[in-house]
Design an enzyme around this catalytic site. Structure first.
Site, PDB file in Angstrom:
ATOM      1  N   GLU A 122      42.479  37.710  38.181  1.00  0.00           N
ATOM      2  CA  GLU A 122      42.606  36.494  39.165  1.00  0.00           C
ATOM      3  C   GLU A 122      43.478  35.300  38.776  1.00  0.00           C
ATOM      4  O   GLU A 122      43.654  34.852  37.756  1.00  0.00           O
ATOM      5  CB  GLU A 122      41.194  35.709  39.313  1.00  0.00           C
ATOM      6  CG  GLU A 122      41.047  34.761  40.410  1.00  0.00           C
ATOM      7  CD  GLU A 122      39.686  34.028  40.518  1.00  0.00           C
ATOM      8  OE1 GLU A 122      39.615  33.108  41.070  1.00  0.00           O
ATOM      9  OE2 GLU A 122      38.889  34.969  40.179  1.00  0.00           O
ATOM     10  N   LYS A 169      30.316  30.334  39.018  1.00  0.00           N
ATOM     11  CA  LYS A 169      31.226  31.393  38.946  1.00  0.00           C
ATOM     12  C   LYS A 169      32.320  30.956  38.402  1.00  0.00           C
ATOM     13  O   LYS A 169      33.243  31.569  37.928  1.00  0.00           O
ATOM     14  CB  LYS A 169      31.399  31.977  40.472  1.00  0.00           C
ATOM     15  CG  LYS A 169      32.110  33.235  40.466  1.00  0.00           C
ATOM     16  CD  LYS A 169      33.732  33.038  40.848  1.00  0.00           C
ATOM     17  CE  LYS A 169      34.593  34.295  40.790  1.00  0.00           C
ATOM     18  NZ  LYS A 169      35.771  34.043  41.047  1.00  0.00           N
ATOM     19  N   ASP A 189      30.314  41.862  25.299  1.00  0.00           N
ATOM     20  CA  ASP A 189      29.501  42.241  26.306  1.00  0.00           C
ATOM     21  C   ASP A 189      29.375  41.185  27.493  1.00  0.00           C
ATOM     22  O   ASP A 189      28.510  40.280  27.233  1.00  0.00           O
ATOM     23  CB  ASP A 189      28.219  42.739  25.910  1.00  0.00           C
ATOM     24  CG  ASP A 189      27.419  43.283  27.097  1.00  0.00           C
ATOM     25  OD1 ASP A 189      27.743  43.155  28.193  1.00  0.00           O
ATOM     26  OD2 ASP A 189      26.298  43.952  26.926  1.00  0.00           O
ATOM     27  N   HIS A 226      46.185  27.955  43.874  1.00  0.00           N
ATOM     28  CA  HIS A 226      45.915  29.615  43.760  1.00  0.00           C
ATOM     29  C   HIS A 226      46.647  30.319  44.365  1.00  0.00           C
ATOM     30  O   HIS A 226      47.218  31.590  43.896  1.00  0.00           O
ATOM     31  CB  HIS A 226      44.465  29.467  44.327  1.00  0.00           C
ATOM     32  CG  HIS A 226      43.854  30.890  44.199  1.00  0.00           C
ATOM     33  ND1 HIS A 226      43.193  31.558  42.979  1.00  0.00           N
ATOM     34  CD2 HIS A 226      43.697  32.079  45.073  1.00  0.00           C
ATOM     35  CE1 HIS A 226      43.020  32.820  43.202  1.00  0.00           C
ATOM     36  NE2 HIS A 226      43.204  33.198  44.569  1.00  0.00           N
TER      37      HIS A 226
END
Length: 427
Positions: free
Chosen positions: A80, A267, A283, A381
């Site tokens: 991203e 998030k 993990d 972004h």
């Protein structure tokens, strides 16, 4: 002198960035060469089943991180745009304020043993607790190498679930085995231990053991990060530092009060955390699961971070999460890039790695909130996303930056426009 402050890093070529990391003592020549030899198909074939190839991700480095007075360059594997840049930008602000402070609890993970069908749950619980010391000793006998490293099973508890339930499937007894896993994440260790105890537990309870497995809700394996930032360091364009500070606190209160906002808020935190966990061979799914469960520990899903204003008008940010990461074992042993990532980070223990991870998560959260309360999330972004759009439109080589720059200038960051520009340049 080792430093994570490397001005102009993003403007360099990939080769130049590697040289700068070597100059700053974060990367050896041998480790640099490893980047030219990514995970081989032969190695991948030994890691999982049905291998047909590998799936590379961009690997960048978060810069400017000063944590407990120590400099860190942070490897981050993520696709991203803007995440690495945002984390590095906030880390620069926080270092001017003295850096992040962090701490971690002991490395205690949890193994669970589910017992069903015991005729008397209270008597079964008492029987297990009466043999607590013996069970802990047996668990350690199943993994003596961990005990030799200073870890091992340390405690045991028993819980009764759904005792008043009318369903025969709902009533059960659950044994919790608490294990210090040292520098390993510990899944295999814990699973081995609880499986070894199953026959004894069945005998003690007159019940049947079904599940014997670790819990990824590692609430006894916590890491915490904190930063205190003077308002003047938060000034952004036409927005004063006080406006940005207050906007961040308002944004936090929104996430703390509304699960619909909290999911997206959190998030963004994981945008900073997951890339490090992935890069170091850990993990990330286990870390994600534990973090989101911890965010709901009060009964309502809420913000993982807290943001407030202190008596001096500083912005204060805090993040506490379960952090089941390791520096030994698993993919860390076999994945060549994971080994290099550990070398770049230069952490001495799993506790230290956990502290770096939460510091980056806190930085990433502030980066997102600062953008949201000022110019909006899309400005930065999409500017970084413009390069991906240019590539998707067929640009290559030097043309990528030319097309990307024009897209930003025109404020039309879309593939259709990029294709027009590619065709114009080719003519």
């Amino acid at each position: 002198m080792k430093t994570s402050r490397i001005p102009g890093f993003y403007n360099k070529t990939v080769a130049e960035r590697k040289e700068l990391l070597q100059d700053a003592q974060h990367l050896s020549a041998n480790d640099s060469a490893t980047f030219n030899e990514p995970l081989s198909t032969e190695t991948a074939d030994k890691m999982i089943e049905n291998v047909i190839g590998t799936y590379p991700l961009p690997l960048g480095v978060g810069l400017n991180f000063l944590i407990n007075g120590k400099e860190y360059v942070v490897p981050m594997a993520i696709e991203e745009p803007s995440v690495v840049a945002s984390a590095s930008y906030i880390a620069k602000i926080v270092r001017e304020a003295g850096g992040f402070t962090t701490e971690a609890t002991e490395r205690v993970m949890i193994g669970q043993i589910q017992v069903v069908g015991a005729p008397d749950l209270d008597a079964a619980k008492a029987s297990i607790l009466a043999e607590k010391d013996s069970l802990i000793e047996d668990a350690n006998a199943a993994y003596p190498s961990l005990v030799a490293r200073g870890g091992g099973a340390e405690d045991l508890e028993v819980r009764i679930l759904n005792e008043a339930s009318d369903s025969a499937y709902g009533k059960m007894l659950v044994v919790h085995l608490y294990v210090n896993t040292c520098d390993a994440m510990g899944a295999n260790i814990i699973n081995t231990m609880v499986e070894s105890l199953a026959p004894t537990v069945e005998s003690l309870t007159n019940g049947k053991v079904y599940l014997r497995i670790l819990s990824n809700y590692a609430d006894r394996c916590l890491a915490r990060a904190r930063c205190v930032i003077p308002a003047n360091l938060l000034q952004s364009g036409d927005f004063s530092g006080e406006e940005v500070r207050d906007g961040v606190v308002h944004a936090y209160e929104f996430a703390a009060s509304d699960p619909y906002r909290a999911v997206t808020h959190n998030k963004g935190i994981m945008n900073g955390i997951d890339p490090i966990v992935i890069a170091t061979g850990n993990d990330w799914r286990a870390v994600e699961a534990g973090a989101h469960a911890y965010a709901a520990r009060t009964g309502q899903y809420s913000s993982m971070t807290t943001w407030s204003t202190d008596s001096k008008g500083n912005l204060v940010g805090e993040l506490e999460l379960p952090m089941s990461v390791g520096t030994v074992g698993g993919a860390i042993r076999v994945h060549p890039i994971a080994k290099v990532a550990q070398d770049i980070l230069n952490v001495e223990s799993a506790q230290e790695l956990a502290q770096v991870v939460v510091a980056v998560g806190l930085a990433q959260n502030l980066g997102a909130l600062k953008a949201l309360v000022t110019d909006g999330i899309q400005k930065g972004h999409m500017a970084l996303h413009s390069r991906s759009v240019a590539i998707a439109a067929g640009a290559s080589g030097e043309m990528i930056d030319i097309v990307a720059g024009k897209l930003v200038e025109l404020n039309e960051i879309r593939v259709g426009k990029a294709k027009e520009l590619v065709e114009q340049i080719k003519k």
